[in-house]
Structures are given as C-alpha cells and as structure tokens.
Scaffold this motif. Sequence first.
Motif, PDB file in Angstrom:
ATOM      1  N   ALA A 242       0.818  -1.262  -0.071  1.00  0.00           N
ATOM      2  CA  ALA A 242       0.110  -0.132   0.009  1.00  0.00           C
ATOM      3  C   ALA A 242       0.784   1.350   0.046  1.00  0.00           C
ATOM      4  CB  ALA A 242      -0.984  -0.084   1.113  1.00  0.00           C
ATOM      5  N   VAL A 243       0.154   2.354  -0.486  1.00  0.00           N
ATOM      6  CA  VAL A 243       0.964   3.564  -0.650  1.00  0.00           C
ATOM      7  C   VAL A 243       0.116   4.822  -0.365  1.00  0.00           C
ATOM      8  CG1 VAL A 243       1.062   3.806  -3.060  1.00  0.00           C
ATOM      9  CG2 VAL A 243       2.734   4.866  -1.868  1.00  0.00           C
ATOM     10  N   LEU A 244       0.633   5.791   0.471  1.00  0.00           N
ATOM     11  CA  LEU A 244      -0.244   7.050   0.484  1.00  0.00           C
ATOM     12  C   LEU A 244       0.309   8.056  -0.314  1.00  0.00           C
ATOM     13  CD1 LEU A 244      -2.552   8.806   2.038  1.00  0.00           C
ATOM     14  CD2 LEU A 244      -0.729   9.243   3.838  1.00  0.00           C
ATOM     15  N   VAL A 245      -0.400   8.961  -1.055  1.00  0.00           N
ATOM     16  CA  VAL A 245       0.298   9.757  -1.932  1.00  0.00           C
ATOM     17  C   VAL A 245      -0.516  11.255  -1.718  1.00  0.00           C
ATOM     18  CG1 VAL A 245       0.918   8.153  -3.860  1.00  0.00           C
ATOM     19  CG2 VAL A 245      -1.244   9.154  -3.758  1.00  0.00           C
ATOM     20  N   PRO A 246       0.187  12.272  -1.708  1.00  0.00           N
ATOM     21  CA  PRO A 246      -0.421  13.551  -1.660  1.00  0.00           C
ATOM     22  C   PRO A 246      -1.454  13.893  -2.926  1.00  0.00           C
ATOM     23  CG  PRO A 246       1.803  13.902  -1.666  1.00  0.00           C
ATOM     24  CD  PRO A 246       1.523  12.450  -1.605  1.00  0.00           C
ATOM     25  N   VAL A 247      -2.335  14.666  -2.753  1.00  0.00           N
ATOM     26  CA  VAL A 247      -3.126  14.878  -3.950  1.00  0.00           C
ATOM     27  C   VAL A 247      -3.630  16.395  -3.806  1.00  0.00           C
ATOM     28  CG1 VAL A 247      -5.345  14.506  -5.494  1.00  0.00           C
ATOM     29  CG2 VAL A 247      -4.050  12.516  -4.466  1.00  0.00           C
ATOM     30  N   HIS A 248      -3.063  17.231  -4.712  1.00  0.00           N
ATOM     31  CA  HIS A 248      -3.670  18.488  -4.454  1.00  0.00           C
ATOM     32  C   HIS A 248      -4.872  18.864  -5.264  1.00  0.00           C
ATOM     33  CE1 HIS A 248      -1.844  23.022  -4.959  1.00  0.00           C
ATOM     34  NE2 HIS A 248      -2.942  22.933  -4.269  1.00  0.00           N
ATOM     35  N   VAL A 249      -5.808  19.391  -4.373  1.00  0.00           N
ATOM     36  CA  VAL A 249      -7.045  19.622  -4.929  1.00  0.00           C
ATOM     37  C   VAL A 249      -7.759  20.910  -4.540  1.00  0.00           C
ATOM     38  CG1 VAL A 249      -9.554  18.611  -5.114  1.00  0.00           C
ATOM     39  CG2 VAL A 249      -7.574  17.094  -4.912  1.00  0.00           C
ATOM     40  N   ALA A 250      -8.117  21.978  -5.430  1.00  0.00           N
ATOM     41  CA  ALA A 250      -8.704  23.033  -5.147  1.00  0.00           C
ATOM     42  C   ALA A 250     -10.008  22.977  -4.577  1.00  0.00           C
ATOM     43  CB  ALA A 250      -8.766  24.154  -6.249  1.00  0.00           C
ATOM     44  N   PRO A 251     -10.583  23.786  -3.726  1.00  0.00           N
ATOM     45  CA  PRO A 251     -11.776  23.536  -2.806  1.00  0.00           C
ATOM     46  C   PRO A 251     -12.898  23.437  -4.151  1.00  0.00           C
ATOM     47  CG  PRO A 251     -10.754  25.359  -2.031  1.00  0.00           C
ATOM     48  CD  PRO A 251      -9.970  24.949  -3.155  1.00  0.00           C
ATOM     49  N   GLU A 252     -12.829  24.215  -5.266  1.00  0.00           N
ATOM     50  CA  GLU A 252     -13.967  24.182  -6.100  1.00  0.00           C
ATOM     51  C   GLU A 252     -14.076  22.663  -6.789  1.00  0.00           C
ATOM     52  OE1 GLU A 252     -10.726  26.339  -8.148  1.00  0.00           O
ATOM     53  OE2 GLU A 252     -11.644  26.224  -5.911  1.00  0.00           O
ATOM     54  N   ASN A 253     -12.946  22.001  -6.521  1.00  0.00           N
ATOM     55  CA  ASN A 253     -12.840  20.682  -7.402  1.00  0.00           C
ATOM     56  C   ASN A 253     -12.997  19.652  -6.455  1.00  0.00           C
ATOM     57  OD1 ASN A 253     -12.347  21.898  -9.867  1.00  0.00           O
ATOM     58  ND2 ASN A 253     -10.119  22.026  -9.464  1.00  0.00           N
ATOM     59  N   LEU A 254     -13.258  19.720  -5.297  1.00  0.00           N
ATOM     60  CA  LEU A 254     -13.092  18.450  -4.210  1.00  0.00           C
ATOM     61  C   LEU A 254     -14.203  17.674  -4.440  1.00  0.00           C
ATOM     62  CD1 LEU A 254     -11.738  17.404  -1.455  1.00  0.00           C
ATOM     63  CD2 LEU A 254     -13.622  18.584  -0.298  1.00  0.00           C
ATOM     64  N   ALA A 255     -15.255  18.093  -4.803  1.00  0.00           N
ATOM     65  CA  ALA A 255     -16.534  17.092  -4.853  1.00  0.00           C
ATOM     66  C   ALA A 255     -16.248  16.129  -6.199  1.00  0.00           C
ATOM     67  CB  ALA A 255     -17.949  17.721  -4.906  1.00  0.00           C
ATOM     68  N   ALA A 256     -15.892  16.712  -7.068  1.00  0.00           N
ATOM     69  CA  ALA A 256     -15.553  16.056  -8.315  1.00  0.00           C
ATOM     70  C   ALA A 256     -14.429  15.102  -8.387  1.00  0.00           C
ATOM     71  CB  ALA A 256     -15.566  16.768  -9.617  1.00  0.00           C
ATOM     72  N   THR A 257     -13.500  15.436  -7.518  1.00  0.00           N
ATOM     73  CA  THR A 257     -12.413  14.737  -7.044  1.00  0.00           C
ATOM     74  C   THR A 257     -12.527  13.434  -6.261  1.00  0.00           C
ATOM     75  OG1 THR A 257     -10.743  16.425  -7.169  1.00  0.00           O
ATOM     76  CG2 THR A 257      -9.952  14.375  -6.098  1.00  0.00           C
TER      77      THR A 257
END
Length: 267
Positions: A41-56
Amino acid sequence: MAERVPVSGTTRLYAVLGDPVAQVKAPGLMNPLFDRLGLDAVLVPVHVAPENLAATVRGLSSVENLDGLLVTVPHKAAARALADTESTTVTVTGTANAMRRNADGGWHADNFDGSGFVRGLRLAGHRPEGRRVSLLGAGGAGSAIAAALLTAGVSRLAVHDPHASRLSALLARLERYWPGRSAATVPEALGDADIVVNATPLGMRAQDPLPLPLSALAPSCLVADIIMEPRETALLRAAARRGHQVHHGLHMLEQQVDSYREFFDLR
C-alpha cells in the motif's frame, strides 16, 4: 527497518487531499507504517482546489484499488458533506479528516485531529483537565480540537474565529453536548488562558502575521500550534523568546497514526 514494498499492479492506494499539499506530513508517517506491517500500500498527496473537491472524491470513488482518504486544509468541513455515513465525532464537530470505503462502496467519515491533539498534549506532560483553554480557529481541525478538549475535561473553552457564522455554528454544536463550558472570545482577551492553541492556517507562510498578540498572554501560558510545516512557526519562536512553553504541531499527527491503523483496518 522493514524493506520498502515496491509499488506494483497489486498496490492498494490511499490519498491525502489538501490545498496546498507541500506541507503534508502524513505520507512520511503512513508509508513507513505500511512497510512495517508488510502491506502492499502507498499514501500519496493529491492537490485539490476547493471547487474541485466534490468532483475529485466522486472520481476517486470509481478507483477500485483506492481504500481510503485523509483530508487536510481546507477541505475538512466540505469532506463531511461528501460522506455517506459518519462517526459521532464528525456529527459533533461538523468536519472529517479521514474517509474509508463502506461495503457498498460509499464513504464513512471520521475525525481524529482532536483526539490526536489531546494525546499529544498529555504525552508532552500538559494535562488539559481543569485548564482554561483559548482556541483560535473554528475550522476543520479547530472544531475537532474543541470537542476533544471538552471531552478531556477542560474547565472552560474560549473560541475565536473571524468567520462569525462558522464560530456560532461550532459553539451551538458544543453547547448541545457540553452546556455552559464554551464561549466566544477575541485574541486580545487571552490573559486568563492556561493553554492557547492556534488552529488557524496563519504561520504556514513566512509572510503570515501572528494569529494572536503574545503580549496578551500570562507568562505561564502554554502556546500550542497545530501547523506541521514549518515545525518552528513564527508564533512558537516568538512565544519561546518570551519564555512561554511551546507545543509543536507534529504531535497531533503523530498521535493519530494508531487511530488511522484501526480505522483503515491495517494489519
């Protein structure tokens, strides 16, 4: 030290969602945990702007080898609304910092910021029971810390946030569970606090102003920050120069690792 399990086609994925993510420390704690447990398993950071959070989050729901999400600034309140089920802690705080898959593929939300913060305080020798605490910030982490401090038995919790609606909503939730023990405050009225906690983002950037006037604090007041990068925030450096004991932000995350292990059923 356990040998690193190579990433392959069988690797299970975890992501930490934030904006920004350059400061996140969770991969440095969780990936060694995966290694120690021998997990693929691996944990990775994902940069998401607030307006894209739901879609992400919706998109990640269709990734079949993704088992969980961690959530950091500024998404913790919004993440709660994207969960299908939630813990009592999330209901009380209105925020989430971890989400795992339900059997039906939906998301179950929890929040371990507050319990991690309180455990970190205690391990450092700062017991919160019977203390007067002033908390700056009623956002994702601040709301969880507020609930955990009241659970831990602080005698009075004073909370400040420049967003009046966010502050009033948090205080209303706290009043339902701990009537008469929390109230609003202002940064200039911190003189009787035994512990003051910065749960705002102020201090993540070098140009940020201090979140509170240190001249308002009693000399014996403990100054705590939940910012993890930089470790020595401007607030903690300035407080130490004035002779205050200080408490660093990384303690809060370090004390959440066991909670994450149980939450994600890592073994």
